[in-house]
Design a protein around this motif. Sequence first.
Motif, PDB file in Angstrom:
ATOM      1  N   GLU A 306       1.028  -1.074   0.207  1.00 24.22           N
ATOM      2  CA  GLU A 306       0.353  -0.352  -0.327  1.00 24.22           C
ATOM      3  C   GLU A 306       0.426   1.594  -0.056  1.00 24.22           C
ATOM      4  O   GLU A 306       0.586   2.148  -0.074  1.00 24.22           O
ATOM      5  N   CYS A 307       1.680   0.957   0.385  1.00 24.66           N
ATOM      6  CA  CYS A 307       2.934   2.123   1.051  1.00 24.66           C
ATOM      7  C   CYS A 307       3.984   2.852   0.177  1.00 24.66           C
ATOM      8  O   CYS A 307       4.583   3.762   0.549  1.00 24.66           O
ATOM      9  N   GLY A 310       9.284   2.580   2.089  1.00 30.75           N
ATOM     10  CA  GLY A 310       9.538   3.985   2.541  1.00 30.75           C
ATOM     11  C   GLY A 310      11.082   4.148   2.679  1.00 30.75           C
ATOM     12  O   GLY A 310      11.848   4.874   3.838  1.00 30.75           O
ATOM     13  N   THR A 331       7.611   3.977   9.970  1.00 28.20           N
ATOM     14  CA  THR A 331       6.230   3.934   8.212  1.00 28.20           C
ATOM     15  C   THR A 331       5.843   2.909   9.568  1.00 28.20           C
ATOM     16  O   THR A 331       4.472   2.971   9.402  1.00 28.20           O
ATOM     17  N   LYS A 377       0.166   0.249  10.285  1.00 30.82           N
ATOM     18  CA  LYS A 377       0.933   1.722   9.693  1.00 30.82           C
ATOM     19  C   LYS A 377       1.098   2.890  10.087  1.00 30.82           C
ATOM     20  O   LYS A 377      -0.583   3.757  11.294  1.00 30.82           O
ATOM     21  N   ALA A 381       3.879   6.974   6.750  1.00 24.86           N
ATOM     22  CA  ALA A 381       3.459   6.133   5.781  1.00 24.86           C
ATOM     23  C   ALA A 381       2.311   6.691   5.033  1.00 24.86           C
ATOM     24  O   ALA A 381       1.531   6.271   4.777  1.00 24.86           O
ATOM     25  N   SER A 382       2.914   7.090   3.800  1.00 26.07           N
ATOM     26  CA  SER A 382       1.814   7.600   3.033  1.00 26.07           C
ATOM     27  C   SER A 382       1.423   6.510   2.120  1.00 26.07           C
ATOM     28  O   SER A 382       2.135   6.206   1.078  1.00 26.07           O
ATOM     29  N   PRO A 383      -0.340   6.849   1.354  1.00 28.10           N
ATOM     30  CA  PRO A 383      -0.090   5.331   0.149  1.00 28.10           C
ATOM     31  C   PRO A 383       0.307   5.796  -1.081  1.00 28.10           C
ATOM     32  O   PRO A 383       0.584   6.949  -1.163  1.00 28.10           O
TER      33      PRO A 383
END
Length: 531
Positions: A306-307, A310, A331, A377, A381-383
């Motif tokens: 998903e993210c 990192g 993250t 998460k 941790a941005s998608p």
Amino acid sequence: MGISFGCSASGERLVSAARDGDLEEAQALLQCNPRLAKYSTFGARNSPLHFAAMQGHNEIVTLLLEHGVDVDTRKYCGQTALMQSCRHGHWEVVQTLILYNANVNKGDYLNGLTALHFAALNGHARCLRLLVADYVPSAPSFWGPRRNLSVPDQGPDCVSEETTSLRSSLYKLINKTADGGVTGLHMASLKGHAECVHLLLDLGADVSALTFQYDTTVDMIGAGSSPLHYAACGGSIQCCQMLLARGANHLAINCNGWIPQQVAQVWGRHWLDGLLAPRSQCPVQPLGLSPFLTSPLMSIIQIARECGLGDMSILASGMDSCAVCLEKICTVAAEGCGHELCTRCALYLCSNGTSMSDPAGAVPCPLCRQGIVSFRKLPSASPIKDLTRSSALGLCTTCTVDEPEALFPSEFSCRADKRSRVLPLSPVGRSVTCTGFSTMNLPCGKYDPALATPDQAEAQETRDHHPEWSLEGGSHEEAQIPASAPAPDRATTPRSLSESALRSKSPKRGWLQDFVAWKQKHNCSSKPTSS
């Protein structure tokens, strides 16, 4: 024949770079022609992805997948890159392919072997652990005292419907048979890979699975053989003890009329007589959970899909760094102790480390040694944005693309001039213009009396006497347009007609026609007369 995209010579260079692990060469080739990522060699149909996965070059595998290569592409015998990496034990490549949603249920064209069969046959327990990551939830309750995953839970303590579905899917994956009814447990038992046998038993492998008649070399053991027959043929005491501890029948008879003890005698494994005898008095120790059973692996893989991994540096973000690598930002956080790690370190911890028995399948935290069952998460941790893949056809190096500023802001462009960039297609039209080549000044040859022919000498003498016929300052053969002449309408007038009209208005003729007329008037000969 294999399908070749682009130049075959460049494709072979990419195959060599993938096989040898030359990342810089692969990046340069794909930058020039992104379609080379889907190149396959003629005849064998081995793609660069297969070569990189077979040799364990994880960076090149990631590079090819980022350029749009199908993760489940097959070679000539039907094997995928996941099968190749499991066969050779490259667990980092297996991890990358699993992150890109590789299909673990596919079998090859020869024997129907899956990636799990290849990992079990060659004793790669880490690869086995990654193959079942999407089927083992991050919950200790998944590993109860019940071992038969084919029977649904009943009673007041039954688990959720989702967990029951995962157990059923896991049971089908672990006990999937190849040609002859051979499972992964049969292969691991035959080769004596105790770690794989232990893990497969914990995952729900059937100790009573029987083979059937098939024309292969393993048929010498006999059809109707159980994994214990195969372990007796392989001669591994540890594998036989594990199978007996999980309820294997040491009195089972195959189609040849042999029990496991007789199979061991036929193949010369006499050290197993005491353990496999019908009235054996050897004690069998209970078998605990495998150290390769990892519960938090599913949660961290879902976060990585998903993210991403990192890979943002702490210098660029200004956030707290990971306590393990001290390079990336945190993250994810461990459930329980709450210690924060980066996604890459957490994924490495679950893929390469050993688990604890209490709680079941938990991995020890690298900071406090407390068991980690799952990860959650963090807001940092941005998608990952769903980026549109670039077109396979690029522009030439001198082409520029004019695009609307509203749709493509300047902060997304890597260079200000936007040259040689392949942009995703859009319903809004773009104008493509090609920059013309720069003008070239070609050197003109000068007249040399020593090298001139008689005709050239006579023509040069004529030009010296008549400077108005010289080519300097422009050729008189081209049309000279007077300043007062009106400009022709080229939109309505054909090119040939407009040029003929302009030539008819020229006040002067070409110097060559004038020179010929002068010679005819004075009756001059091009050859000198002898006296």
